[in-house]
Design a protein around this motif. Structure first.
Motif, PDB file in Angstrom:
ATOM      1  N   LEU A 338       0.810  -1.218   0.000  1.00  0.00           N
ATOM      2  CA  LEU A 338       0.000   0.000   0.000  1.00  0.00           C
ATOM      3  C   LEU A 338       0.842   1.265   0.000  1.00  0.00           C
ATOM      4  CD1 LEU A 338      -3.064   0.640   0.087  1.00  0.00           C
ATOM      5  CD2 LEU A 338      -2.877   0.721   2.585  1.00  0.00           C
ATOM      6  N   VAL A 339       1.932   1.290   0.758  1.00  0.00           N
ATOM      7  CA  VAL A 339       2.670   2.553   0.933  1.00  0.00           C
ATOM      8  C   VAL A 339       4.068   2.557   0.324  1.00  0.00           C
ATOM      9  CG1 VAL A 339       1.379   3.152   2.993  1.00  0.00           C
ATOM     10  CG2 VAL A 339       3.530   1.919   3.233  1.00  0.00           C
ATOM     11  N   THR A 340       4.514   1.428  -0.262  1.00  0.00           N
ATOM     12  CA  THR A 340       5.859   1.436  -0.861  1.00  0.00           C
ATOM     13  C   THR A 340       5.846   1.137  -2.354  1.00  0.00           C
ATOM     14  OG1 THR A 340       6.319  -0.910  -0.419  1.00  0.00           O
ATOM     15  CG2 THR A 340       6.884   0.677   1.324  1.00  0.00           C
ATOM     16  N   THR A 341       4.700   0.746  -2.914  1.00  0.00           N
ATOM     17  CA  THR A 341       4.659   0.484  -4.355  1.00  0.00           C
ATOM     18  C   THR A 341       3.863   1.584  -5.061  1.00  0.00           C
ATOM     19  OG1 THR A 341       2.581  -0.780  -4.414  1.00  0.00           O
ATOM     20  CG2 THR A 341       4.606  -1.983  -3.823  1.00  0.00           C
ATOM     21  N   PRO A 342       4.214   1.895  -6.296  1.00  0.00           N
ATOM     22  CA  PRO A 342       3.468   2.944  -7.024  1.00  0.00           C
ATOM     23  C   PRO A 342       1.978   2.637  -7.116  1.00  0.00           C
ATOM     24  CG  PRO A 342       5.524   2.455  -8.157  1.00  0.00           C
ATOM     25  CD  PRO A 342       5.394   1.424  -7.056  1.00  0.00           C
ATOM     26  N   GLU A 343       1.619   1.376  -7.335  1.00  0.00           N
ATOM     27  CA  GLU A 343       0.205   1.041  -7.454  1.00  0.00           C
ATOM     28  C   GLU A 343      -0.537   1.279  -6.130  1.00  0.00           C
ATOM     29  OE1 GLU A 343      -0.594  -2.923  -8.722  1.00  0.00           O
ATOM     30  OE2 GLU A 343      -2.756  -2.586  -8.897  1.00  0.00           O
ATOM     31  N   GLY A 344       0.073   0.815  -5.040  1.00  0.00           N
ATOM     32  CA  GLY A 344      -0.568   1.022  -3.738  1.00  0.00           C
ATOM     33  C   GLY A 344      -0.692   2.494  -3.394  1.00  0.00           C
ATOM     34  N   GLN A 345       0.369   3.249  -3.681  1.00  0.00           N
ATOM     35  CA  GLN A 345       0.348   4.684  -3.379  1.00  0.00           C
ATOM     36  C   GLN A 345      -0.732   5.410  -4.176  1.00  0.00           C
ATOM     37  OE1 GLN A 345       4.409   5.737  -4.223  1.00  0.00           O
ATOM     38  NE2 GLN A 345       5.196   4.859  -2.321  1.00  0.00           N
ATOM     39  N   ILE A 346      -0.951   4.981  -5.413  1.00  0.00           N
ATOM     40  CA  ILE A 346      -2.014   5.599  -6.212  1.00  0.00           C
ATOM     41  C   ILE A 346      -3.378   5.338  -5.586  1.00  0.00           C
ATOM     42  CG2 ILE A 346      -3.238   5.415  -8.425  1.00  0.00           C
ATOM     43  CD1 ILE A 346      -0.496   5.114  -9.762  1.00  0.00           C
TER      44      ILE A 346
END
Length: 430
Positions: A338-346
């Motif tokens: 959730l907080v370290t990958t671009p997809e999760g951050q989006i």
């Protein structure tokens, strides 16, 4: 300090009582969370999330579906509750159904729940937490116990179109300017304000925090309340806040019969010019009236513009992991995604429209909308007061909110209101 110790002891006793009930149930202590539905034989595990940001419920479920698409062996059960969240959580603990993930606030609430929480200090994202976020969820032992959900801030949410119709070209930053604008709105046939005084939540959390946050040293003031060297009674800042509350209520409409949902509906429908609220309302506005142009403005309580041109901000809550959860390692993987990958951050910043409590990624002003953009601007300019509710004794927010309700109903005068705040604090810290 004697009273502080008494408070901590009371919290421990309170939670111990709940734990005793849990032990009788013989479930949570054994990690047999019936809600998880985890089954090694089925090769599918379910993460049960119980959280209090009801406005992100839909987006969080969309995020969970995206994660499941990448990890078919992980399913989610998400329960979002705003009212009576804390009572519901204690009931779940007592019945042996403590969720795998649940929301905790920092500081005093962390002390209450810390023995039930997984230590997350070694997680890679903790090094990226901004100080404001990390301080609140770090225990006395120096360990980190939760993931910050969102930085949130509040003031008056205002309708830009109605301001323009009333000839208002800039937001007021003094009480005199606010009163002039309210009269301009009335002259234009526009309802200037509405307050949700039927519910204790906003009054107890947001309005009373104004008096705490505006003290010269809020934490020293709170410490003084605990050890008996400070008081609400006669405090000049709280007198100003009390006057502001009366003004807000008097210029609203049917405040004591207006709920949060009523208040939000009137805002989204463009029926009111201003109302107490924060950037958490953006998803509701976008879903209900995407063309509505809003902004977030200060709550002026006197005529000093430097003191008043500020919003109130803090971390709204943290997602913590039940240390006895059967799926805690899977939850850690989900948090990391959730907080370290671009997809999760989006998903965090675009779908949930969150202002993250991390330095490693930031909110997009377009994604977080007008309210989030205004909050971000005030944060960058350093024009914010803090939010100190999590330092209160357990139950104080509701007790304070109910005291505000009696005050605006005319059951007590200003001095009586401040005395009631003090009486409630003393009662809850005995």
């Amino acid at each position: 300090m004697k009273r502080t110790k008494g408070r901590v002891t009371m919290l421990c006793v309170s939670l111990a009582g709940v734990l005793a009930l849990t032990a009788c149930g013989g479930q949570a202590g054994e990690g047999q969370n019936s809600q998880t539905g985890s089954s090694e034989s089925a090769k599918t595990k379910t993460i049960y999330i119980y959280q209090n940001k009801i406005e992100i419920d839909k987006a969080l479920k969309k995020t969970a579906e995206a994660y499941t698409a990448l990890h078919p062996d992980i399913q989610f059960s998400i329960e979002s509750v705003s009212d009576n969240f804390s009572t519901g959580l204690k009931t779940k603990l007592a019945s042996g159904e403590l969720p795998d993930v649940f929301t905790v606030n920092g500081n005093q609430v962390l002390k209450l729940w810390q023995s039930q929480l997984e230590d997350l200090t070694d997680q890679p994202w903790t090094k990226d937490m901004i100080p404001l976020a990390k301080e609140g969820i770090t225990g006395d032992d120096g360990k980190v116990y939760g993931l910050p959900v969102s930085v949130e801030g509040y003031g008056y949410v205002y309708n830009k179109k109605l301001f323009q119709q009333a000839g208002i070209s800039k937001v007021p930053v003094t009480l005199t300017e606010l009163k002039q604008d309210v009269e301009s709105l009335k002259s234009a046939g526009i309802q200037p304000l509405v307050g949700a005084y039927m519910d204790w939540y906003q009054a107890g959390n947001f309005l009373v925090n104004m008096g705490i946050a505006r003290q010269k040293d809020p934490l020293a003031f709170i410490k003084g309340l605990y050890d008996g060297t400070a008081t609400f009674v006669g405090n000049e800042i709280f007198k100003e806040v009390a006057d502001f509350i009366q003004y807000d209520f008097a210029n609203g409409k049917n405040g004591l019969s207006t709920s949060f949902n009523n208040q939000t509906t009137q805002l989204v429908n463009g029926e009111i010019a201003m109302t107490l609220g924060g950037n958490w309302l953006q998803p509701t506005i976008d879903n209900g009236n995407a063309s509505l142009e809003t902004g977030l403005m200060p709550l002026p309580v006197n005529d000093n513009p430097e003191e008043n041109d500020k919003l109130y901000a803090g971390v709204s809550g943290y997602w913590a992991i039940n240390k006895d959860s059967d799926v805690k390692e899977e939850v850690k993987d989900f948090f990391n995604w959730l907080v370290t990958t671009p997809e999760g951050q989006i998903h965090m910043t675009k779908d949930m429209q969150i202002i993250p409590g991390f330095s490693s990624f930031s909110a997009d002003n377009e994604a977080i909308g007008d309210l989030g953009a205004d909050l971000s601007r005030y944060l960058k300019e350093g024009k914010v007061y803090g939010s100190y509710n999590s330092y209160y004794p357990d139950g104080a927010d509701q007790a304070f909110g109910e005291a505000v309700q009696r005050f605006v109903a005319g059951q007590v005068d200003k001095d009586g209101f401040l005395q009631e705040l003090q009486n409630e604090w003393d009662r809850l810290t005995e």
